[in-house]
Write an enzyme that holds these catalytic residues in place. Structure first.
Site, mmCIF file in Angstrom:
data_model
loop_
_atom_site.group_PDB
_atom_site.id
_atom_site.type_symbol
_atom_site.label_atom_id
_atom_site.label_comp_id
_atom_site.label_asym_id
_atom_site.label_seq_id
_atom_site.Cartn_x
_atom_site.Cartn_y
_atom_site.Cartn_z
ATOM 1 C CB CYS A 215 26.778 -2.894 41.846
ATOM 2 S SG CYS A 215 25.064 -3.479 41.836
ATOM 3 C CB CYS A 397 20.761 -1.365 42.895
ATOM 4 S SG CYS A 397 21.190 -3.073 42.852
#
Ligand SMILES: Cc1cc2nc3c(=O)[nH]c(=O)nc-3n(C[C@H](O)[C@H](O)[C@H](O)COP(=O)(O)OP(=O)(O)OC[C@H]3O[C@@H](n4cnc5c(N)ncnc54)[C@H](O)[C@@H]3O)c2cc1C
Length: 453
Positions: A215, A397
């Site tokens: 991430c 994301c």
């Protein structure tokens, strides 16, 4: 902070749009609602189960490992499936940023692995310590040797906090030290440090290392949320936020990089490029950065967010399974074909999730898209065929901006934006993107983990 319901009861234009278009919120609503299927429905075997006596070993019981185990268990009749992993607790890592910014309590990111391992799948509760792919076997920490016909490697990545001199993960939460990545406790402690900092404000330092990250949006989310928390507390004017990137950018997809930098200019968050965090004096609140010319720059801070360098776990990095050339060799990432996710030298081995030496996409969203591909390609190989499916490197994301707003960025392995929801503009503040992160993505994650989508 507002309660769940009061936060959601403030209609804004994007919320009205959401309510109107709610039924078209795909694929996430489909994913989320499939999480509500009964266990019996979800565990029902596939109609045309492939009969086999094959031994399949899965290394790691994170999202990738469990998604693969649940799918294979459903697709195969007679296989001996074994998961190897000592870890008992299952952590919903995408929720860490919500915990670390005071939005969620940490209990929301803690579950038990044993609740997700299908009955009939053997669970060896130990770590793998050595791979011998030429002999099709793996050794565990108690000295067991486990043989396999096929293997899926899904053991995540390694956080190399030790590469930062003076860093101590046990100190996260004290002396203005934050780091969202380490664990649910560290995420909670990070919020404690951030909350204390915002009472008075001061100098904040946010960092980004020069390795592949899981991430890669998380360090940016933490920065936006810190800015927002300071503004809410009325201490932003008494504060400076400086971002230190070890790279020449802050995100590998240019259009997102440029958008975030533009927003940070507006929020008065300057970025120092090519500054790598190499040491920290936690008690004295001093950080040291190395520059390309070899100089060391020291900065004092009141609050720091540390993002550690990341690599493949040593057990892979030091094995013959690691990449041998190119940028992936440096981090020792698993040497897979970026489309089929099959190991390049050992065709009975596939990689899934963060461990893969693929150019982008160390996210849960990547696993959602790639787990079905890996499982189908493995079934193909088991049936004596070539892998039939190709992965496009998708990742996504929800980039948190503040409570109630996020950007939903989705892109493929070449860095092209691939928006999948017609009502969400990738580069515009979106209440729906926030709601997805806040409400829908954990059920969606569990659905992926249970092999339902
Ligand atoms: C702060 C943060 C924010 C994130 N935000 C998002 C987001 O918004 N959206 C998104 O899509 N993704 C997000 N992610 C990324 C996502 O959580 C990960 O990409 C995903 O969980 C990776 O799954 P995995 O199965 O590859 O690895 P993991 O879930 O990390 O699991 C790896 C497993 O392997 C085990 N293991 C390790 N070594 C061994 C060994 N030697 N033997 C046996 N087992 C071993 C571990 O114990 C672990 O259980 C975020 C992650 C973090 C940390």
């Amino acid at each position: 902070m507002a309660s769940d319901e009061s936060r959601l009861s403030h209609p804004d234009p994007s919320r009205r749009q959401f309510l109107k278009l709610g039924s078209t919120l795909l694929p996430f609503s489909a994913v989320a609602s499939s999480a509500l299927l009964s266990t019996a429905q979800a565990e029902a075997p596939a109609k045309n189960q492939q009969k086999t006596r094959a031994k399949i070993v899965i290394i790691g019981s994170g999202l990738g490992g469990l998604a693969a185990a649940n799918r294979l268990h459903r697709e195969l009749d007679g296989a001996k499936i074994t998961i190897i992993d000592r870890k008992q607790e299952h952590n919903y890592q995408p929720g860490y940023t919500l915990v670390a910014t005071g939005v969620w309590p940490k209990d929301k990111v803690r579950d038990r692995n044993r609740d997700f391992i299908p009955s009939g799948v053997e669970w060896v509760q130990e770590m793998a310590i050595e791979f011998e792919p030429e002999q099709n076997r793996v050794r565990t920490e108690s000295g067991k040797t486990i043989e396999y016909d096929y293997m899926i490697v899904a053991l995540g990545l390694q956080l190399n906090y030790g590469a930062i001199e003076g860093m101590d993960v046990k100190a996260i939460g004290d002396n203005g030290l934050g780091s969202v990545y380490y664990s649910p406790d560290a995420a909670e402690a990070t919020w404690k440090a951030m909350d204390q900092f915002r009472q008075k404000g001061g100098q904040a330092i946010m960092t980004l290392p020069n390795t592949f990250l899981k991430c890669a949006g998380a360090p940016l989310k933490m920065t936006f949320m810190l800015d927002s928390r300071l503004r809410e507390a009325g201490s932003r004017q008494a504060s400076k936020i400086d971002f230190y990137s070890a790279l020449k950018n802050i995100f590998s997809v240019k259009v997102i990089n440029d958008e975030v930098l533009k927003r940070w200019r507006g929020l008065d968050i300057p970025v120092n490029f090519e500054h790598q965090l190499t040491a920290i004096d936690i008690a004295a609140r001093k950080a040291s950065f190395s520059l390309p010319n070899g100089q060391i720059e020291q900065r004092e801070y009141d609050f720091i967010h540390v993002v550690p360098p990341m690599s493949a776990p040593d057990v892979i990095r030091q094995s013959v399974l690691a990449s041998t050339e190119g940028v992936m060799a440096k981090g020792g990432w698993l040497e897979v074909d970026k489309k089929t996710l099959q190991h390049k030298r050992f065709p009975n081995i596939f990689g899934l999730g963060d461990i893969n030496g693929t150019p982008r996409g160390k996210t849960a969203a990547t696993i959602k898209k790639s787990a079905p591909i890996v499982v189908q390609n493995l079934l193909d190989v088991m049936a004596g065929k070539s892998p039939s499916l190709e992965f496009d490197g998708y990742t996504s994301c929800p980039l948190l901006l503040r409570e109630g707003a996020a950007l939903l960025i989705e892109f493929d392995g070449d860095g092209n934006l691939t928006p999948s929801l017609p009502m969400i503009e990738p580069l515009q503040d979106s209440w729906m993107a926030w709601l997805m992160k806040y409400r829908l993505l954990k059920p969606a994650y569990l659905s992926v983990l249970k092999g339902r989508v």
